[in-house]
Design a protein around this motif. Structure first.
Motif: not given
Length: 384
Positions: A301-328
């Protein structure tokens, strides 16, 4: 604490207690670090407005060896203190002051700022809590072509600091042409040539995160100087601050000695940064300039996360253990980020998110797997 540190602490408290700042001494303040810049010594402080409040960042200096009188570089944007970025942000604030930031801010506030104040109070308050924007353009040599930079800003982005009073105002350069500051639409942009690499090989370490550019680490290792770009101005909408940063960094990317761009937790290839910035010319948001989308694999599985959302006053986000291609997975998270930033949407744990009437992706909040603090976890459903 030694005599100079105590003097800096006293000066920081006095500055914060001024009626135009906190209006009182901070509820708590601590010395958080030190650094040298332009042959002067500076102190980084973290402080709290109230006992239960967040730690905020401040800087005081510069001091000659053994002296207790600073040269007037005392400042705070009252943005959240983060240990990993405190030194770089403190340096950015000092460079702004050196570029006559305070003088320009006072001039602008006395003129148009009161007239242009945004009446949307809730949105403005949220924007003002977001941090300042800064980035570092890595150079192979400690030199730049300032004339070319001015030309590129004017040609590519219609930014001209020799404009009349109805346009970008009062650009000023220091005597040795190593920095300048310009006021544009309620914001202050400062650009400074620093004849030294990013301290402590921070850019080199973070360059390894860029899976899209195999040469990122080599470029970071080769840099010997940097152009620091900072945008301040809490009266301006947060997206406009971010856009202005991208315009200035993109113009810097056309310098002959450019090697890479260190921002959002990684080092970007200059041409990639320029290409991504073209979203601005099409009326879109330059999300790929602002946000780094991290990807890593665990088993199948693949995991993804954001880095930079806090500059805009927003929460960073993550997607964990996704059964998907990395580009998807990356495109999935990119769509959510664009939706959140473009619509100034605030996501909350316990809610659901969907891009169709029937899609309901769960949102939770918990300690991040890769970043400091907590992040929003977004449920993933593969496209069929």
């Amino acid at each position: 604490m030694n005599q100079q540190q105590n003097a800096a602490l006293k000066s920081m408290k006095e500055w914060l207690a001024h009626p135009d700042e906190l209006g009182k001494e901070p509820a708590k303040i601590e010395l958080a670090g030190e650094f040298d810049l332009h042959e002067l010594h500076y102190y980084i402080f973290k402080y709290k407005k109230s006992i239960l409040g967040k730690w905020l960042l401040g800087v005081c200096g510069g001091y000659e060896p053994g002296e207790t009188e600073h040269c007037g570089h005392v400042f705070s944007e009252m943005e959240p203190y983060e240990e990993t970025t405190a030194k770089e942000k403190a340096i950015a604030m000092v460079e702004m002051i050196r570029s006559y930031w305070m003088e320009q801010a006072q001039k602008y506030e006395a003129g148009k700022m009161a007239k242009d104040h945004d009446s949307a109070e809730d949105k403005e308050e949220n924007d003002s809590q977001a941090g300042s924007f800064l980035g570092f353009v890595l150079l192979s040599k400690p030199e730049w072509n300032l004339s070319q930079l001015k030309t590129d800003l004017k040609t590519d982005w219609d930014i001209d600091w020799n404009a009349d009073e109805n346009e970008a105002e009062d650009g000023e350069e220091n005597a040795d042409n190593t920095s300048f500051v310009i006021c544009v639409g309620g914001m202050m942009a400062a650009v400074s040539l620093i004849e030294a690499p990013v301290p402590e090989e921070e850019a080199v370490a973070n360059a390894a995160n860029n899976y899209m550019w195999p040469g990122a680490v080599a470029a970071a290792k080769a840099h010997t100087a940097q152009i620091l770009v900072a945008v301040l101005g809490n009266q301006a909408p947060v997206l406009e601050r971010g856009k202005l940063l991208v315009k200035f960094i993109a113009a810097c990317c056309k310098q002959e000695t450019v090697l890479g761009v260190y921002t959002s937790g990684t080092v970007f290839q200059p041409q990639f940064y320029l290409d991504a910035a073209q979203m601005l010319t099409d009326g879109g948001l330059p999300v790929l300039n602002w946000i780094y989308f991290g990807l890593y694999q665990e088993g199948k599985t693949w995991n993804a996360y954001t880095y930079g959302m806090r500059m805009f006053g927003k929460e960073e986000m993550e997607v964990l253990q996704a059964d998907a291609k990395p580009e998807e997975l990356r495109n999935f998270l990119l769509d959510i980020v664009y939706y959140v930033l473009d619509g100034n949407v605030t996501l909350h744990a316990g809610e659901t998110l969907g891009f169709s009437e029937n899609q309901k992706l769960p949102i939770t909040c918990s300690k991040s797997e890769v970043l400091e603090g907590s992040t929003l976890k977004i449920g993933f459903t593969a496209n069929k």
